[in-house]
Design a protein around this motif. Structure first.
Motif, short mmCIF file in Angstrom:
data_model
loop_
_atom_site.label_atom_id
_atom_site.label_comp_id
_atom_site.label_asym_id
_atom_site.label_seq_id
_atom_site.Cartn_x
_atom_site.Cartn_y
_atom_site.Cartn_z
N ALA A 45 48.08 44.30 -13.85
CA ALA A 45 46.95 43.96 -14.72
C ALA A 45 47.41 43.75 -16.16
O ALA A 45 47.01 42.76 -16.83
N GLN A 46 48.24 44.65 -16.68
CA GLN A 46 48.72 44.53 -18.06
C GLN A 46 49.62 43.30 -18.22
O GLN A 46 49.55 42.59 -19.24
N ILE A 47 50.45 43.05 -17.23
CA ILE A 47 51.32 41.86 -17.30
C ILE A 47 50.48 40.60 -17.24
O ILE A 47 50.75 39.61 -17.95
N PHE A 48 49.42 40.60 -16.41
CA PHE A 48 48.54 39.44 -16.30
C PHE A 48 47.85 39.16 -17.64
O PHE A 48 47.77 38.00 -18.08
N VAL A 69 43.52 43.15 -26.81
CA VAL A 69 44.00 43.83 -25.60
C VAL A 69 44.31 45.29 -25.91
O VAL A 69 44.00 46.19 -25.11
N ARG A 70 44.89 45.56 -27.05
CA ARG A 70 45.23 46.93 -27.43
C ARG A 70 43.97 47.78 -27.58
O ARG A 70 43.99 48.98 -27.34
N PRO A 136 50.08 52.44 -15.94
CA PRO A 136 49.66 53.20 -14.73
C PRO A 136 50.68 53.08 -13.59
O PRO A 136 50.38 52.59 -12.50
N ILE A 137 51.89 53.52 -13.87
CA ILE A 137 52.97 53.47 -12.87
C ILE A 137 53.19 54.87 -12.34
O ILE A 137 53.38 55.82 -13.12
#
Length: 435
Positions: A45-48, A69-70, A136-137
């Protein structure tokens, strides 16, 4: 048998474990680290947002979208110098960073990516890197999932192997029991398996072997009995003829020759007796046993010998469970063997060995037995004295009969060098019939 199958399962488990590591390292080498792929999916999601929302903005709006985004995400996104990012990454990942790829750090729950390669976003953007932290890893969960996959694969392999092995194990256990019974003298023991079982051919071969052994032993016993009994008749006739000859012969004329022939007949008669005794012991599948006090039995055996025997026997050695007549015959045979070769001394002793066994020892001060001959002297008809004259007498059957009698009771007999200078025979017997 249990140890065999335990080793088999340990080998299977080790093979699965080794295969797991081999698969992991092979996949890492050919297609990249699987953990990176898992982390990339978890941070998708963050990469997208970065690639499809922030990077798609015009140059003058790029920082605005990044700040938006931040504001809406819990991920900590900041800009840092390119040199700082290089310092935090291992050398093998720096090349991907230089190309502008997203470089994941699963252990740190973060990723790095250059803002751009040409400085089109803003002044100095070519020398800065986006550093996203607190992604979220969850590698632990991913590893558990991977481990679960391998466990399922291992179980899918082990359960069929266990079911297949269990049938073989039960069959081999049954064959082992049959082999034990055959070894214990129960030659009628047979294995019973259906033709469809996997070990049926082996069971059939063991059954054929048992039948062949039983047939050979029965034939040998019958031959030995028949020959021995048939010899009794001509021996009796010769004894009767010698008596007639002695009664008819002139006084003193044929007496020396008659006595020599009578001695030969007595020797032949003794040989037949020994053969019959050996046949009875060898043919016995089991011997009737009962507890009896050993010390008085050994003293009685020593008194029957026409030779002084030194006794070192303590009444505290207790009782032994066995066939009294057979065991005393074994001890008597060993004592008579010692009498043939002793110069002046024969010592009979007995002692406990732990709680389950005892030893009866016969020693003499004769010439002893060469080490190379100490096992062969228990073979039938084998004699150290090759002359076979009557000064030593015997037929080479006494020690063979003694060994058979001791083995019928689950014991052993061996020859050693005695401290007296001659031979030392050690008869080891289990107290309760078996050690």
């Amino acid at each position: 048998m249990n140890r065999l199958f335990f080793r088999f399962f340990v080998l299977v488990m080790l093979s699965i474990t080794v295969a797991t590591f081999v698969v992991y390292f092979a996949m890492s080498r050919l297609f990249g680290d699987p953990l990176d792929d898992i982390a990339r999916r978890q941070a998708a999601a963050q990469i997208f947002l970065l690639e499809q929302y922030v990077d798609q903005a015009p140059a003058d709006e790029w920082l605005v979208r990044l700040n938006k985004v931040r504001e809406v995400t819990r991920v900590n996104i900041e800009l840092m110098p390119l040199a700082g990012a290089r310092a935090q990454l291992p050398a093998r990942r720096q090349a991907a960073l230089e190309r502008g790829d997203v470089v994941l750090d699963p252990a740190g729950k973060a990723f790095f990516r250059r803002v751009d390669l040409k400085g089109d976003r803003y002044i100095g953007s070519a020398d800065e890197v986006i550093h996203a932290r607190d992604l979220p890893i969850d590698i632990g969960l991913a590893l558990q999932m991977e481990a679960l996959r391998y466990v399922i694969v291992a179980l899918a392999l082990l359960i069929p192997i266990a079911l297949w092995s269990r049938k073989h194990w039960q069959g081999l256990q049954a064959l082992s029991s049959v082999a034990d019974e055959l070894g214990a003298g129960k030659l009628s023991a047979r294995a019973s398996f259906g033709p469809r079982t996997s070990i049926y051919p082996l069971a059939e071969r063991i059954n054929h072997m048992g039948e062949r052994i039983e047939s050979l032993v029965a034939s040998q016993e019958n031959l030995l009995h028949s020959v021995s009994h048939e010899l009794r008749t001509p021996i009796a006739r010769l004894e009767f003829a010698l008596e007639l000859l002695r009664s008819k012969a002139p006084d003193g004329v044929l007496t020396p020759r008659i006595e020599a022939m009578e001695a030969d007949l007595a020797e032949l008669n003794a040989l037949v007796g020994e053969l019959l005794g050996m046949a009875r012991i060898g043919g016995a599948r089991s011997v009737p046993a009962a507890p009896f006090a050993l010390a008085p039995a050994l003293r009685e055996c020593a008194l029957l010998l026409d030779y002084p025997v030194e006794l070192e026997i303590d009444d505290a050695i207790g009782s032994v469970n066995g066939n009294r007549r057979l065991l005393l015959r074994a001890v008597g045979n060993v004592l008579r063997n010692a009498q043939k070769y002793a110069r002046a001394r024969i010592v009979l002793s007995a002692r406990r060995v732990g709680t389950a066994a005892l030893e009866v020892v016969v020693e003499d001060d004769g010439a002893g037995i060469p080490e190379a001959e100490r096992e062969r002297i228990f073979e039938p008809f084998y004699r150290l004295d090759r002359s076979r004259d009557r000064s030593t007498g015997g037929f080479g059957l006494g020690l063979s009969i003694a060994r058979k009698a001791i083995e019928q009771h689950g014991g052993t007999i061996r020859a050693e060098r005695s401290m007296l200078g001659g031979a030392r025979f050690v008869l080891r017997l289990p107290v309760n019939g078996r050690e």
